[in-house]
Design a protein around this motif. Structure first.
Motif: not given
Length: 313
Positions: A147-149, A154-161, A222-229
């Motif tokens: 919820e906090g993330l 609001p528009l999280p990517s599936s890629k996190i850096v 993470w609000p959406v499934p993470v594809q890449e870190l």
């Protein structure tokens, strides 16, 4: 620094708001510690001189020095601790009254530098100036829950850096002029940047253990499934990232399976020459009875700094 204070370590430094009074409380603790430390240095120097025969008249009377001087130095330590405890008690009650105050970039830079030099000591003594590892955005802590993330992104990517700063630095210092590495990666490559803020004075291995646990929790929440870190790390941050990768492998953490890129910027993988030089100078001070007490000054280096000698992770 030697532990010569009677500070209460039961209350963590992060359990109270950060404001000008909490900063003053932290600074007052350091001032008391410095006073007792200087008194201890002078006492050790006096005793060292007393044990070495004088050129004229033979050795000094060590018993007299040990007797009278011991009482004087014990009085200095006792009075300093009593005054320090009184000031700390008053400030502790005032801190909650002021509430949390937003920090300025200048204060953030000063606190980060102080933690780089004395961060392990600040943590051990429960000093309010100690930094606790956390995720931040624009200098503000992120709530590491789904919820906090979602509220923060609001528009999280599936890629996190993840951006990991270096020694004596903080997460705000990824910006130089108008350029921010995280924002550039978000704009050009579609990553969502998350900034790590940590106490660079603690052991690299300590920060590595904490970081791998936080990365595991971040990917899970993470609000959406993470594809890449991806991880971009500067200086000591690269060693912390390597340490996290190691402890993540030991723990079988899943975030490592999402890791695609690990970028190092100026990381001393084989150790820092400056710290090795400082260590040799410290050992040199230990060679004679007149300079040995000053070797204590060389010990005023955090665990994080000494880890840089050989790039320990």
């Amino acid at each position: 620094m030697d532990d010569v204070t009677g500070w209460n370590r039961e209350v963590p430094a992060t359990s109270v708001p950060r404001n000008h009074v909490s900063d003053l409380r932290g600074v007052s603790r350091l001032a008391v510690d410095a006073t007792t430390g200087v008194a201890g240095l002078v006492e050790a120097l006096q005793l060292s001189i007393a044990r070495v025969p004088a050129k004229l008249g033979g050795p000094l009377v060590e018993g007299a020095v040990n007797g009278v001087a011991w009482l004087v130095y014990r009085s200095i330590h006792g009075v300093t601790r009593a005054v320090g405890d009184g000031i700390d008690s008053v400030l502790e009650r005032l801190v909650p009254m002021l509430g949390h105050v937003e920090s300025s970039p200048a204060r953030e830079a000063m606190i980060a530098a102080l933690n780089g030099v004395l961060g392990d000591y600040l943590t051990e003594t429960g000093n309010p100036l100690a930094i606790t590892m956390r995720w931040r955005r624009d200098g503000k802590p992120l709530e590491p829950t789904r919820e906090g993330l979602a509220a923060a992104f609001p528009l999280p990517s599936s890629k996190i850096v993840v951006l990991v700063h270096g020694l004596c630095m903080n997460d705000l210092q990824w910006t130089r002029g108008e350029h921010n590495h995280g924002a550039t990666l978000a704009r050009n490559l579609g990553y969502t940047p998350v900034y790590l803020h940590y106490n660079s004075g603690q052991h690299i291995s300590t920060n590595g253990r904490m970081l791998t646990a936080m990365l595991e929790a971040l990917v899970a929440a993470w609000p959406v499934p993470v594809q890449e870190l991806a991880i971009v790390a500067h200086s000591m941050g690269g060693l912390v990232a390597r340490s996290a990768h190691h402890y993540g492998a030991v723990a079988g953490h899943g975030w490592r399976r999402r890791l695609r890129k690990l970028v190092f910027l100026g990381t001393p993988h084989h150790g820092a020459a400056l710290e090795r030089g400082g260590h040799r100078l410290h050992r040199l001070f230990d060679q004679t009875p007149y300079t040995a007490p000053f070797a204590r000054l060389g010990k005023i280096r955090s665990a994080g700094v000494t880890d840089l000698r050989f790039g320990n992770v």
